[in-house]
Design a protein around this motif. Structure first.
Motif, short mmCIF file in Angstrom:
data_model
loop_
_atom_site.label_atom_id
_atom_site.label_comp_id
_atom_site.label_asym_id
_atom_site.label_seq_id
_atom_site.Cartn_x
_atom_site.Cartn_y
_atom_site.Cartn_z
N THR A 63 -54.42 31.84 53.23
CA THR A 63 -53.02 31.97 52.82
C THR A 63 -52.95 32.78 51.54
O THR A 63 -53.81 32.68 50.67
N ARG A 109 -44.80 33.82 51.53
CA ARG A 109 -45.79 32.84 51.96
C ARG A 109 -46.40 33.41 53.23
O ARG A 109 -45.73 33.54 54.25
N GLY A 111 -49.90 33.82 55.93
CA GLY A 111 -51.16 33.27 56.39
C GLY A 111 -51.77 34.11 57.49
O GLY A 111 -51.06 34.75 58.27
N GLN A 123 -48.66 35.69 60.06
CA GLN A 123 -47.23 35.48 59.92
C GLN A 123 -46.88 35.39 58.45
O GLN A 123 -47.71 35.04 57.62
N TRP A 125 -43.55 34.24 55.68
CA TRP A 125 -42.30 33.53 55.45
C TRP A 125 -41.68 34.00 54.14
O TRP A 125 -42.37 34.51 53.25
N LEU A 134 -39.16 31.86 58.55
CA LEU A 134 -40.25 32.61 59.17
C LEU A 134 -39.72 34.01 59.48
O LEU A 134 -38.84 34.18 60.33
N LEU A 152 -51.59 28.54 63.70
CA LEU A 152 -51.22 29.06 62.38
C LEU A 152 -49.85 28.55 61.95
O LEU A 152 -49.65 28.24 60.77
N THR A 153 -48.90 28.44 62.87
CA THR A 153 -47.56 27.98 62.50
C THR A 153 -47.60 26.57 61.95
O THR A 153 -46.95 26.25 60.95
N HIS A 155 -50.05 25.10 60.46
CA HIS A 155 -50.67 25.15 59.13
C HIS A 155 -49.67 25.67 58.09
O HIS A 155 -49.58 25.11 56.98
N MET A 156 -48.92 26.71 58.42
CA MET A 156 -48.00 27.31 57.46
C MET A 156 -46.85 26.36 57.11
O MET A 156 -46.47 26.24 55.94
N SER A 159 -48.20 23.67 54.86
CA SER A 159 -48.47 24.20 53.52
C SER A 159 -47.18 24.42 52.74
O SER A 159 -47.09 24.06 51.55
N ILE A 160 -46.17 24.97 53.39
CA ILE A 160 -44.90 25.25 52.72
C ILE A 160 -44.18 23.96 52.35
O ILE A 160 -43.64 23.83 51.24
#
Length: 221
Positions: A63, A109, A111, A123, A125, A134, A152-153, A155-156, A159-160
């Motif tokens: 990220t 943001r 990743g 991707q 954001w 997104l 990945l989505t 995870h993102m 994280s966000i």
């Protein structure tokens, strides 16, 4: 009321659907609470794919942080996009410059999921005013069997939500089927088309509006 006002003033006017946004209100919620409300089919797919991926390959997610070289992420995004199902961008410099601009503004943001050191999904954001959107996502069709976009989505979003604590997350405009799996609500943006029939140009446009309304009425019947 706006339509009535335009019509009272002599305009020919009609509303039209512009676009929709799928979103979730996550204010005060942790990721696990949000995750538990998503369809079991999505959660099971994520678990099955990540388990299989860990057994058969070497996955890693990177990220973006302000101290990172943004050009590396731009390059990874371009590499994935070139191997994705998406058509080439009509303006090739737009997305790379958008990523750079968002990074400079502090709202990016991003990743990248790599599988055996090869970028498989990317991707990014925009997070601003406690809202996370997104903006763009791509994945390489070479790795489609691993559902890299789903991996990945998840995870993102996690994280966000942990780092930015947004009030709302959304997948941008569009009614793509996958968005309904991740988001809980839908809002629409509507517009108004209006023409002044007292001018030549307006009269021509008004005729087109009335013709389209008549055509739609016939189709509806």
């Amino acid at each position: 009321e706006l339509l009535d006002g335009l019509r009272d003033a002599g305009f020919v006017a009609k509303p039209y659907s512009d676009w929709a946004v799928w979103y979730s209100n996550v204010s005060g919620k942790g990721f696990e609470e949000y995750w538990s409300t998503l369809p079991s089919s999505l959660r099971n797919t994520w678990h099955r794919k990540t388990t299989a991926l860990a057994r058969s390959a070497s996955p890693s997610i990177t990220t973006y942080s302000p101290q990172d070289d943004i050009e590396r992420f731009v390059a990874d995004y371009n590499r994935v996009q070139q191997k994705s199902w998406k058509q080439a961008e009509p303006y090739p410099a737009f997305i790379p410059n958008a990523i750079r601009s968002f990074a400079k503004a502090g709202v990016l943001r991003m990743g990248v999921l790599a599988i055996d050191d090869a970028p498989a999904a990317a991707q990014f954001w925009i997070v601003n005013n406690r809202r996370a959107t997104l903006f763009k996502l791509v994945y390489s069709e070479n790795f489609s069997k691993h559902s890299p976009g789903t991996v990945l989505t998840k995870h993102m979003i996690e994280s966000i939500m942990a780092g930015d604590h947004p009030h709302e997350i959304d997948f941008g405009r569009g009614d793509d089927a996958y968005k309904k799996l991740w988001m809980h609500s839908r809002r629409e943006r509507w517009g108004i088309e209006a023409a002044n029939p007292k001018t030549i140009r307006g009269a021509l446009h008004a005729a087109r509006i009335l013709a389209s309304q008549a055509r739609n009425a016939i189709f509806n019947r």
